[in-house]
Write a protein that holds these residues in place. Structure first.
Motif, short mmCIF file in Angstrom:
data_model
loop_
_atom_site.label_atom_id
_atom_site.label_comp_id
_atom_site.label_asym_id
_atom_site.label_seq_id
_atom_site.Cartn_x
_atom_site.Cartn_y
_atom_site.Cartn_z
N LEU A 132 24.13 -22.25 -1.45
CA LEU A 132 24.07 -20.89 -0.90
C LEU A 132 23.21 -19.98 -1.77
CD1 LEU A 132 27.71 -20.15 0.34
CD2 LEU A 132 25.62 -20.07 1.71
N SER A 176 19.70 -20.60 -1.12
CA SER A 176 19.25 -20.45 0.27
C SER A 176 19.27 -19.01 0.76
CB SER A 176 20.14 -21.30 1.19
OG SER A 176 20.18 -22.65 0.77
N CYS A 177 20.07 -18.14 0.14
CA CYS A 177 20.30 -16.80 0.68
C CYS A 177 19.86 -15.72 -0.31
CB CYS A 177 21.79 -16.60 1.00
SG CYS A 177 22.47 -17.85 2.09
N LEU A 207 20.48 -12.41 -2.13
CA LEU A 207 21.67 -11.65 -2.50
C LEU A 207 21.33 -10.35 -3.21
CD1 LEU A 207 23.85 -14.59 -3.87
CD2 LEU A 207 24.11 -13.45 -1.66
N LEU A 210 28.27 -7.69 2.72
CA LEU A 210 28.06 -9.08 3.11
C LEU A 210 29.42 -9.74 3.32
CD1 LEU A 210 26.25 -11.62 3.45
CD2 LEU A 210 26.52 -12.00 0.98
N LEU A 241 31.32 -13.39 4.17
CA LEU A 241 31.10 -14.83 4.08
C LEU A 241 32.23 -15.59 4.76
CD1 LEU A 241 29.62 -17.33 2.89
CD2 LEU A 241 31.01 -17.03 0.82
N ARG A 272 25.67 -7.74 6.70
CA ARG A 272 25.35 -9.12 7.06
C ARG A 272 26.60 -9.99 7.09
NH1 ARG A 272 21.32 -12.08 3.45
NH2 ARG A 272 22.42 -11.02 1.74
N LEU A 309 27.33 -14.18 6.71
CA LEU A 309 26.85 -15.54 6.47
C LEU A 309 27.91 -16.53 6.93
CD1 LEU A 309 25.21 -15.46 2.91
CD2 LEU A 309 24.06 -15.83 5.10
N LEU A 340 19.29 -20.52 8.51
CA LEU A 340 18.61 -20.64 7.22
C LEU A 340 18.66 -22.09 6.77
CD1 LEU A 340 20.15 -17.56 5.34
CD2 LEU A 340 18.03 -17.65 6.68
N LEU A 365 23.98 -23.14 8.50
CA LEU A 365 23.99 -21.90 7.74
C LEU A 365 23.29 -20.85 8.58
CD1 LEU A 365 24.46 -20.17 5.23
CD2 LEU A 365 22.33 -21.10 4.28
N GLU A 374 22.78 -16.69 9.40
CA GLU A 374 22.85 -15.31 8.95
C GLU A 374 22.73 -14.39 10.17
OE1 GLU A 374 20.53 -13.07 5.50
OE2 GLU A 374 19.34 -13.26 7.33
#
Length: 369
Positions: free
Chosen positions: A192, A195-196, A198, A269, A271, A300, A302, A351, A363, A365
């Motif tokens: 994560l 890949s994301c 932050l 965010l 999750l 967001r 995820l 993603l 994954l 978003e």
């Protein structure tokens, strides 16, 4: 002739080789070996049965019999390359295997690569082997045929409570389950982070995130962010230990509650890691609606979860496990997108999960409208 050759007389012994019905015990044997810490003893090198029995405080004759079935499932092997006594699939002993016993102390054993995964003193799957083969997960499988007939999970039928309520009264199994989640989450957390984006996040809300492994890693990556972890009362204690170990207690708020009813508000965010897979469609929709209600416009979400594909994989086995235990299910990417859109999240985009691009894991978003 093969046992399945219709022109051959039926041979029960031959059929056993084909069906291998004893495989049902493989997970339970792994659990027993893990709980007894046999792999820890053999991790230091080959040992005789007597030496293992002394080290773990076991009844020697019973241990000898148990070690033979550990050999059958290829978790250990006779030291020095003695032939596998179970190589023919039905447990017939061979002269070579019998010769593997020593004159004193019994047979000498060593770990196989699979057995190494049950050690507690190195990164392993020991907790996983214990948790997934404990009664809370295995007993409901006895009713798998009823689950297929009715479409209803079996846990409440077997235990009188749902899967998560079961752990509340069984701390030992809950601890093994938390250990499992922690070990599997380390790799996911690193993926994560890779890949994301932050940067600039102010508050990360991990919904159903105990034992906190993923949130701890995200907070380490983004020092300016604070974290909120929501989970059931019995699970939050495991997360508290995780944040203490990482020196993050002053940056995290632990919230006890049920995400099916409410989710902490105000996060930038949200999750959801391997949460929707444990929920049926109605509960999944309710959870996402709760997240949408709690999140402000532009926040967001995820979503990291198992992806149901046309290609056969372990996810299909996981999917039936969800069906049996919780009534949940693995979903396709399109199904995840539809649930997000119906809840009020827009612009969903997949993603690439760095390092696991070909894995059956989605994954996604999306942004609160």
């Amino acid at each position: 002739m093969a046992a399945t050759d219709p022109s051959a007389p039926f041979s029960p012994l031959g059929a056993l080789r084909e069906l291998q019905p004893f495989q049902w015990s493989a997970g339970l044997v792994a659990r027993g070996m893990a709980e007894l810490r046999i792999a820890d003893v053999l991790g230091a090198g080959p040992r005789t049965t007597d030496q293992v029995a002394e080290a773990i405080g076991a009844h020697r004759p019973s241990l000898e019999r148990f070690l033979r079935v550990c050999e059958l499932h290829r978790l250990i092997a006779p030291a020095g390359g003695a032939a596998d006594s179970a190589a023919d699939g039905v447990g017939n002993r061979t002269a070579d295997a019998a010769a593997g016993a020593t004159a004193g102390g019994g047979r000498r054993w060593e770990l196989t690569p699979a057995g190494e995964l049950l050690r507690s003193d190195v990164p392993s799957l020991r907790g996983f082997a214990i948790a997934v083969n404990a009664p809370g997960m295995t007993r409901p499988w006895e009713l798998v045929a009823d689950v297929v007939r009715t479409g209803r999970p079996a846990t409440r039928t077997v235990w009188g409570v749902d899967h998560w309520e079961y752990y509340a009264d069984r701390p030992d199994e809950a601890r093994s389950y938390a250990e499992t989640c922690a070990s599997l989450s380390v790799e996911a957390a690193e993926a994560l982070v890779a890949s994301c984006a932050l940067a600039g996040e102010r508050e990360i809300v991990d919904v159903g995130g105990s034992p906190g492994t993923v949130l701890a890693r995200l907070l380490q990556q983004e020092p300016g962010a604070r974290g909120v972890l929501l989970d059931l009362p019995w699970a939050v204690g495991f997360a508290r230990k995780t944040f203490e170990q990482h020196g993050l207690t002053d940056r995290v708020e632990l919230v006890t509650g049920d995400f099916r009813h409410e989710v902490p508000a105000g996060g930038s965010l949200y999750l959801l890691k391997n949460v929707l897979c444990d929920l049926d469609d109605a509960a999944a929709a309710q959870l996402l609606a709760n997240c949408a209600k709690a999140a402000g416009p532009g926040s967001r979400l995820l979503l990291l979860d198992w992806e149901y594909t046309d290609h056969s994989s372990h996810v299909h086995a996981n999917d039936v496990e969800f069906m049996v235990l919780t009534g949940g299910r693995a979903r396709t990417e399109e199904e995840y997108r539809r649930l997000l859109a119906e809840a009020g999240f827009e612009s969903p985009r997949r993603l690439p999960l760095v390092g696991h691009e070909r894995a059956p894991i989605a994954l996604i978003e999306s942004v609160r409208a």
